[in-house]
Motif scaffolding. Structure first.
Motif, PDB file in Angstrom:
ATOM      1  N   ASP A  85       0.804  -1.225   0.000  1.00  0.00           N
ATOM      2  CA  ASP A  85       0.000   0.000   0.000  1.00  0.00           C
ATOM      3  C   ASP A  85       0.838   1.277   0.000  1.00  0.00           C
ATOM      4  O   ASP A  85       0.560   2.208   0.738  1.00  0.00           O
ATOM      5  CB  ASP A  85      -0.978  -0.001   1.184  1.00  0.00           C
ATOM      6  N   LEU A  86       1.854   1.305  -0.857  1.00  0.00           N
ATOM      7  CA  LEU A  86       2.646   2.527  -0.991  1.00  0.00           C
ATOM      8  C   LEU A  86       1.818   3.650  -1.602  1.00  0.00           C
ATOM      9  O   LEU A  86       2.026   4.817  -1.300  1.00  0.00           O
ATOM     10  CB  LEU A  86       3.887   2.261  -1.852  1.00  0.00           C
ATOM     11  N   HIS A  87       0.908   3.306  -2.495  1.00  0.00           N
ATOM     12  CA  HIS A  87       0.025   4.274  -3.157  1.00  0.00           C
ATOM     13  C   HIS A  87       0.798   5.499  -3.648  1.00  0.00           C
ATOM     14  O   HIS A  87       0.445   6.644  -3.354  1.00  0.00           O
ATOM     15  CB  HIS A  87      -1.115   4.695  -2.228  1.00  0.00           C
ATOM     16  N   LEU A  88       1.849   5.243  -4.408  1.00  0.00           N
ATOM     17  CA  LEU A  88       2.648   6.332  -4.961  1.00  0.00           C
ATOM     18  C   LEU A  88       1.868   7.050  -6.062  1.00  0.00           C
ATOM     19  O   LEU A  88       1.093   6.425  -6.788  1.00  0.00           O
ATOM     20  CB  LEU A  88       3.968   5.790  -5.516  1.00  0.00           C
ATOM     21  N   ALA A  89       2.108   8.329  -6.176  1.00  0.00           N
ATOM     22  CA  ALA A  89       1.476   9.135  -7.219  1.00  0.00           C
ATOM     23  C   ALA A  89       2.429  10.252  -7.621  1.00  0.00           C
ATOM     24  O   ALA A  89       2.034  11.403  -7.772  1.00  0.00           O
ATOM     25  CB  ALA A  89       0.141   9.698  -6.735  1.00  0.00           C
ATOM     26  N   ILE A  90       3.683   9.896  -7.784  1.00  0.00           N
ATOM     27  CA  ILE A  90       4.708  10.879  -8.115  1.00  0.00           C
ATOM     28  C   ILE A  90       4.451  11.389  -9.535  1.00  0.00           C
ATOM     29  O   ILE A  90       4.303  10.610 -10.461  1.00  0.00           O
ATOM     30  CB  ILE A  90       6.119  10.262  -7.977  1.00  0.00           C
ATOM     31  N   GLY A  91       4.372  12.698  -9.687  1.00  0.00           N
ATOM     32  CA  GLY A  91       4.101  13.276 -10.998  1.00  0.00           C
ATOM     33  C   GLY A  91       2.627  13.268 -11.362  1.00  0.00           C
ATOM     34  O   GLY A  91       2.265  13.602 -12.483  1.00  0.00           O
ATOM     35  N   GLN A  92       1.767  12.890 -10.431  1.00  0.00           N
ATOM     36  CA  GLN A  92       0.329  12.883 -10.680  1.00  0.00           C
ATOM     37  C   GLN A  92      -0.374  13.745  -9.630  1.00  0.00           C
ATOM     38  O   GLN A  92       0.156  13.974  -8.547  1.00  0.00           O
ATOM     39  CB  GLN A  92      -0.221  11.456 -10.601  1.00  0.00           C
ATOM     40  N   ASP A  93      -1.554  14.178  -9.947  1.00  0.00           N
ATOM     41  CA  ASP A  93      -2.336  14.991  -9.017  1.00  0.00           C
ATOM     42  C   ASP A  93      -3.224  14.075  -8.178  1.00  0.00           C
ATOM     43  O   ASP A  93      -4.422  13.962  -8.422  1.00  0.00           O
ATOM     44  CB  ASP A  93      -3.165  16.018  -9.792  1.00  0.00           C
ATOM     45  N   LYS A  94      -2.611  13.405  -7.235  1.00  0.00           N
ATOM     46  CA  LYS A  94      -3.336  12.484  -6.349  1.00  0.00           C
ATOM     47  C   LYS A  94      -2.764  12.653  -4.945  1.00  0.00           C
ATOM     48  O   LYS A  94      -2.023  11.805  -4.447  1.00  0.00           O
ATOM     49  CB  LYS A  94      -3.174  11.049  -6.853  1.00  0.00           C
ATOM     50  N   GLY A 116       1.155  -5.316  -3.412  1.00  0.00           N
ATOM     51  CA  GLY A 116      -0.047  -4.625  -3.837  1.00  0.00           C
ATOM     52  C   GLY A 116      -0.110  -3.137  -3.551  1.00  0.00           C
ATOM     53  O   GLY A 116       0.489  -2.623  -2.619  1.00  0.00           O
ATOM     54  N   ASP A 117      -0.856  -2.482  -4.427  1.00  0.00           N
ATOM     55  CA  ASP A 117      -1.162  -1.059  -4.351  1.00  0.00           C
ATOM     56  C   ASP A 117       0.095  -0.196  -4.299  1.00  0.00           C
ATOM     57  O   ASP A 117       0.274   0.670  -3.461  1.00  0.00           O
ATOM     58  CB  ASP A 117      -2.100  -0.766  -3.182  1.00  0.00           C
ATOM     59  N   PHE A 118       0.945  -0.465  -5.266  1.00  0.00           N
ATOM     60  CA  PHE A 118       2.222   0.236  -5.422  1.00  0.00           C
ATOM     61  C   PHE A 118       2.005   1.659  -5.933  1.00  0.00           C
ATOM     62  O   PHE A 118       2.641   2.594  -5.479  1.00  0.00           O
ATOM     63  CB  PHE A 118       3.095  -0.603  -6.368  1.00  0.00           C
ATOM     64  N   SER A 119       1.089   1.835  -6.894  1.00  0.00           N
ATOM     65  CA  SER A 119       0.918   3.131  -7.543  1.00  0.00           C
ATOM     66  C   SER A 119      -0.549   3.388  -7.860  1.00  0.00           C
ATOM     67  O   SER A 119      -1.309   2.467  -8.132  1.00  0.00           O
ATOM     68  CB  SER A 119       1.720   3.162  -8.848  1.00  0.00           C
ATOM     69  N   TRP A 120      -0.905   4.667  -7.872  1.00  0.00           N
ATOM     70  CA  TRP A 120      -2.251   5.074  -8.278  1.00  0.00           C
ATOM     71  C   TRP A 120      -2.381   5.183  -9.793  1.00  0.00           C
ATOM     72  O   TRP A 120      -3.486   5.357 -10.303  1.00  0.00           O
ATOM     73  CB  TRP A 120      -2.623   6.417  -7.666  1.00  0.00           C
ATOM     74  N   GLY A 121      -1.283   5.106 -10.517  1.00  0.00           N
ATOM     75  CA  GLY A 121      -1.333   5.241 -11.974  1.00  0.00           C
ATOM     76  C   GLY A 121      -2.249   4.224 -12.616  1.00  0.00           C
ATOM     77  O   GLY A 121      -2.427   3.114 -12.109  1.00  0.00           O
ATOM     78  N   MET A 122      -2.811   4.597 -13.748  1.00  0.00           N
ATOM     79  CA  MET A 122      -3.745   3.716 -14.451  1.00  0.00           C
ATOM     80  C   MET A 122      -3.063   2.915 -15.564  1.00  0.00           C
ATOM     81  O   MET A 122      -3.566   1.875 -15.960  1.00  0.00           O
ATOM     82  CB  MET A 122      -4.885   4.540 -15.053  1.00  0.00           C
ATOM     83  N   THR A 123      -1.943   3.421 -16.080  1.00  0.00           N
ATOM     84  CA  THR A 123      -1.239   2.748 -17.171  1.00  0.00           C
ATOM     85  C   THR A 123       0.259   2.730 -16.852  1.00  0.00           C
ATOM     86  O   THR A 123       0.734   3.487 -15.993  1.00  0.00           O
ATOM     87  CB  THR A 123      -1.433   3.495 -18.510  1.00  0.00           C
TER      88      THR A 123
END
Length: 157
Positions: A8-17, A51-58
Motif C-alpha cells: 500500500d505505498l500508493h505512490l502518485a509521483i508526478g500525478q495529481d493524487k 499490492g497497491d504500489f501506484s495510483w497510476g492507471m497505465t
C-alpha cells in the motif's frame, strides 16, 4: 541478506493524487517511506511489495513511481493489488522494466522466487464483499497453485 515486505505505498509521483486527504500521516509519505527504507534496506536485501504500489492507471503514468522504487536499495518483487490498474501481462510489464532499465524490480504473477533458502509465491488479495468473490477466489486459488508448483524459480542474487 534480509527479506522485507511493505504494501500500500500508493505512490502518485508526478500525478495529481494527494494522499494527505486521508490524514496528516500521509503528508509527504513518499519522503517518509524513502527515509525509513534507506535506514533499513541494504542493496543485497529483497523487498516484497504485495499490492497497491501506484495510483497510476497505465504503465506510462507510473514511470516516476517505478523510478522512485528502482532508486531505493534492494531488489523488489511486486504483486498485484486491487488498486494496481496499470498491471498488464507479465510479458508487457517485464518489457517495460527492460526498456526503462529498472533492473532491480520484477513481478510475482503465477511464478515463484528462490531467495537464498526461502521460496516466495503468492496471489492478489480480495474482499469477500466483492460482487464476484467466488469467481475471484477460484481464479486466485488457481494462480497460487501454479506459483507453488512452479519449478522454474527465478533466483535472485
Amino acid at each position: 541478506m534480509s527479506i522485507f515486505a511493505i504494501a500500500d505505498l500508493h505512490l502518485a509521483i508526478g500525478q495529481d493524487k494527494p494522499m494527505d486527504i486521508f490524514g496528516k500521516n500521509w503528508l509527504n509519505h513518499e519522503e517518509k517511506i524513502k527515509k525509513n527504507w534507506i535506514k533499513q534496506v541494504k542493496a543485497e536485501d529483497t523487498v516484497l511489495v504485495p499490492g497497491d504500489f501506484s495510483w497510476g492507471m497505465t504503465l506510462d503514468e507510473i514511470y516516476c513511481d517505478f523510478k522512485y522504487l528502482s532508486n531505493l536499495p534492494g531488489k523488489k518483487i511486486l504483486l498485484k493489488g486491487n488498486h494496481d490498474y496499470w498491471w498488464t501481462s507479465l510479458k508487457k510489464m517485464r518489457e517495460y522494466l527492460e526498456i526503462n532499465d529498472f533492473k532491480n524490480i520484477d513481478f510475482l504473477y503465477n511464478n515463484s522466487y528462490l531467495i537464498e533458502n526461502t521460496i516466495v509465491a503468492g496471489t492478489r488479495g480480495w474482499s469477500e464483499q466483492e460482487e464476484r468473490a467466488e469467481k475471484i477466489l477460484r481464479r486466485e486459488n488457481m494462480r497460487l497453485k501454479n506459483s507453488i508448483k512452479d519449478r522454474n524459480f527465478k533466483i535472485w542474487r
